[in-house]
Scaffold this motif. Structure first.
Motif, PDB file in Angstrom:
ATOM      1  N   ARG A   4       0.842  -1.190   0.000  1.00 18.44           N
ATOM      2  CA  ARG A   4       0.000   0.000   0.000  1.00 18.44           C
ATOM      3  C   ARG A   4       0.875   1.236   0.000  1.00 18.44           C
ATOM      4  O   ARG A   4       1.915   1.256   0.641  1.00 18.44           O
ATOM      5  N   LYS A   5       0.475   2.233  -0.757  1.00 21.46           N
ATOM      6  CA  LYS A   5       1.185   3.511  -0.657  1.00 21.46           C
ATOM      7  C   LYS A   5       0.175   4.652  -0.644  1.00 21.46           C
ATOM      8  O   LYS A   5      -0.930   4.532  -1.191  1.00 21.46           O
ATOM      9  N   ARG A   6       0.579   5.714   0.007  1.00 18.93           N
ATOM     10  CA  ARG A   6      -0.320   6.850   0.216  1.00 18.93           C
ATOM     11  C   ARG A   6      -0.870   7.347  -1.128  1.00 18.93           C
ATOM     12  O   ARG A   6      -0.107   7.551  -2.066  1.00 18.93           O
ATOM     13  N   PRO A   7      -2.190   7.509  -1.265  1.00 18.97           N
ATOM     14  CA  PRO A   7      -2.725   7.966  -2.558  1.00 18.97           C
ATOM     15  C   PRO A   7      -2.265   9.392  -2.888  1.00 18.97           C
ATOM     16  O   PRO A   7      -2.260  10.258  -2.018  1.00 18.97           O
TER      17      PRO A   7
ATOM     18  N   MET B  79      -4.015   5.823   7.164  1.00 19.41           N
ATOM     19  CA  MET B  79      -3.362   4.763   6.372  1.00 19.41           C
ATOM     20  C   MET B  79      -3.272   3.462   7.171  1.00 19.41           C
ATOM     21  O   MET B  79      -3.139   2.387   6.600  1.00 19.41           O
ATOM     22  N   GLY B 108      -4.695   3.129  -0.442  1.00 22.05           N
ATOM     23  CA  GLY B 108      -3.358   3.005  -0.990  1.00 22.05           C
ATOM     24  C   GLY B 108      -3.092   1.784  -1.837  1.00 22.05           C
ATOM     25  O   GLY B 108      -1.944   1.540  -2.236  1.00 22.05           O
TER      26      GLY B 108
END
Lengths: 252, 306
Positions: A4-7, B79, B108
């Motif tokens: 996952r990565k910050r949008p 997050m 994300g």
């Protein structure tokens, strides 16, 4: 574990616009009634009167009706949407996702602007054919339509965010639409209004929006257009800022 | 590692004189399953709203993953924490499938992974047949399942759920507890939840906090806390409502429902009480040792049934 990565801001904006576009599922019925039928009736009624009394006033009737349609479709619906999101917990839902609050405001304004375009187009074309006005659209007309819709939507967002209930927001908006349309040279030319109403109209975004639309849809474009757009831009910034401050959101 | 370190947290709503939370301190470690029990208005929802940064503490502080609140980067919480509020209509006009996709994508995941996540959750919660429906057209239980699925979307390492089994039938409740336990076991997900369903929750809870009138009145492992009511048995009596059974005068019973009483007994008096009961007058009876619910009743009612 999934990666996952910050949008990115662009991802946030696009997703939020798509989420807000899903409002067409309830709003299209109202679009037909308030965005098309009401402005076309206003065109017909005021157009008949203006044709007899002052043919030059027809341009005010046309552009005023377009502003009316944009008010219903942007200010009214954005207000309703913010009040609904506040009451239903949608703003809290957004607040617990990695999105920034100004993105929610911006995406809502853009989505409702896109959804208002069919009604705006129908109102312009209806005016063209019902009132027999020759249109000579200036290349800036789309910018003007955008700059008319966005501050009205921002005003709607502020009212929706501040209202205690969706019903409160609805009644405030109805009153405001009547006031903005009636106070100032929006649908009626200034020479047919009392001087006081013309002066009050100088404070109304609807006056500047109608003026800019008249110049870019029918012509001629004058230096007034720059003042109209400046007023509408400043109002958009002010209202956008106030809305993102007022919105129920995380405490940080 | 500590996920939450909550220190002397107090929150007073504007216009109120009594705090909703009053000097609450607790720590929650990574990989824990932590349950928060308490009566209505005890301040549980206010506490979790502060934990997800929706409300600012009036006094006190929260440290999340070694970072103080409010974090310099507000997305540090969003997050890492999936939060499920009590309200089930938060998803605007999105369909079930869109809700899961957008939640995962905004948490994300790439577009492809978000699509996979959507399908996984639709299957896991048997929401496939409802994928094109909007939440307003779902039943209360279906909406609750969608909320749980959306909270899990993107597999955040911490889940905070406010009454996850409300509106669910017993089979679905069982499914929720099993899924949470499996998530904790397989992924090490930290799970924090509020519930009134203390008996069901007991199956998965590792540590419990009990709140009453804004204060945390008990905190610990259920087994440790139960020692305080260890000498207590719970006798439930079921009978036709029009003919309640006679009981010894020294016993106090709590009427749970028409035709259903709950009596707390000390172990040493149980045999004698059972001998006084005319079992032919009863539809059913159950006698068992103290549950998490009894513990909750003990603290919330100030031990009035002891």
């Amino acid at each position: 574990m999934i990666e996952r990565k910050r949008p990115s801001p662009l991802t946030q904006l696009l997703d939020l616009i798509l989420i807000q576009l899903s409002n067409y599922r309830w709003s299209w019925r109202r679009m037909v009634i308030t965005g098309m039928v009401a402005p076309v009736i206003s065109l017909l009624a005021l157009g008949l009167f203006a044709r007899e009394a002052d043919p030059a006033a027809l341009t005010y009737v046309l552009t005023g009706s377009v502003v009316l349609s944009l008010m219903f479709e942007n200010m009214g619906k954005v207000s309703g949407n913010f009040a609904f999101m506040k009451a239903m917990g949608t703003l809290e839902y957004f607040a617990t996702l990695p999105v920034q609050r100004y993105m929610v405001v911006l995406a809502t304004l853009i989505a409702f602007f896109l959804m208002s375009l069919p009604a705006t187009l129908v109102t312009i074309l209806a005016g063209r054919f019902l009132l027999g006005i020759t249109l000579s659209p200036h290349p800036l007309v789309m910018v003007v339509v955008l700059m008319t819709a966005v501050p009205l939507a921002a005003l709607g967002a502020l009212i929706g965010s501040a209202a205690r209930t969706p019903e409160d927001a609805g009644s405030t908006i109805t009153l405001l639409i009547f006031l903005l349309t009636g106070l100032g040279p929006v649908v009626i030319p200034p020479n047919r209004l009392p001087a006081l109403m013309v002066q009050i109209g100088r404070l109304s975004p609807a006056t500047y929006a109608a003026s800019a639309l008249r110049q870019t849809l029918i012509g001629p474009v004058t230096g007034q257009l720059a003042w109209d757009l400046l007023f509408l831009s400043l109002l958009t910034l002010l209202l956008g800022w106030a809305t993102s401050r007022k919105m129920t959101w995380r405490s940080a | 590692m500590l996920i939450y370190d909550i220190r002397h947290l107090t929150h007073t709503y504007p216009g109120q004189t009594t705090p909703a939370n009053d000097d609450v301190s607790l720590q929650i470690a990574q990989g824990e399953i932590f349950g928060l029990l308490g009566d209505n208005g005890a301040g549980k929802s206010t506490l979790v709203k502060q934990m997800v940064n929706l409300l600012a503490p009036t006094v006190g502080e929260i440290v999340f993953m070694a970072r103080p609140f409010p974090p310099s980067d507000p997305t540090a919480i969003s997050m890492n924490v999936g939060y499920m509020p009590q309200d089930g209509l938060a998803f605007n006009s999105l369909t079930v499938a869109e809700t899961l996709y957008f939640t995962a994508h905004l948490r994300g995941l790439s577009r492809r992974d978000a699509c996979r996540e959507r399908e996984r959750l639709l299957e896991m919660w048997q929401l496939g047949p409802l994928r094109g429906r909007i939440p307003g057209k779902l039943s209360g239980g279906q909406r609750r399942l969608l909320q749980i699925a959306a909270t899990m979307a993107g597999q955040p390492p911490v889940l905070i759920l406010d009454e996850p089994t409300n509106h669910l039938d017993p089979q679905r409740r069982q499914q929720v507890w099993q899924a949470l336990r499996q998530l904790n076991r397989d992924n090490g997900t930290t799970i924090i939840f509020i519930t009134h369903d203390a008996i069901e929750a007991e199956k998965i809870i590792q540590r419990v906090g009990i709140m009453s009138a804004g204060r945390l009145v008990a905190l610990g492992k259920p087994s440790d806390l139960k020692r305080q009511v260890d000498n207590q048995l719970r006798l439930e009596l079921f009978f036709p409502p029009q003919s309640p059974p006679p009981l010894p005068a020294n016993l106090r019973c709590h009427e749970l429902d028409a035709g259903r009483w709950l009596v707390y007994l000390r172990k040493e008096e149980a045999t004698a009480v059972l001998h006084t009961l005319d079992l032919t007058q009863l539809d059913d009876f159950r006698l068992h040792s103290a549950t998490l619910e009894d513990l909750y009743m003990h603290y919330v009612n100030g031990g009035e049934h002891d």
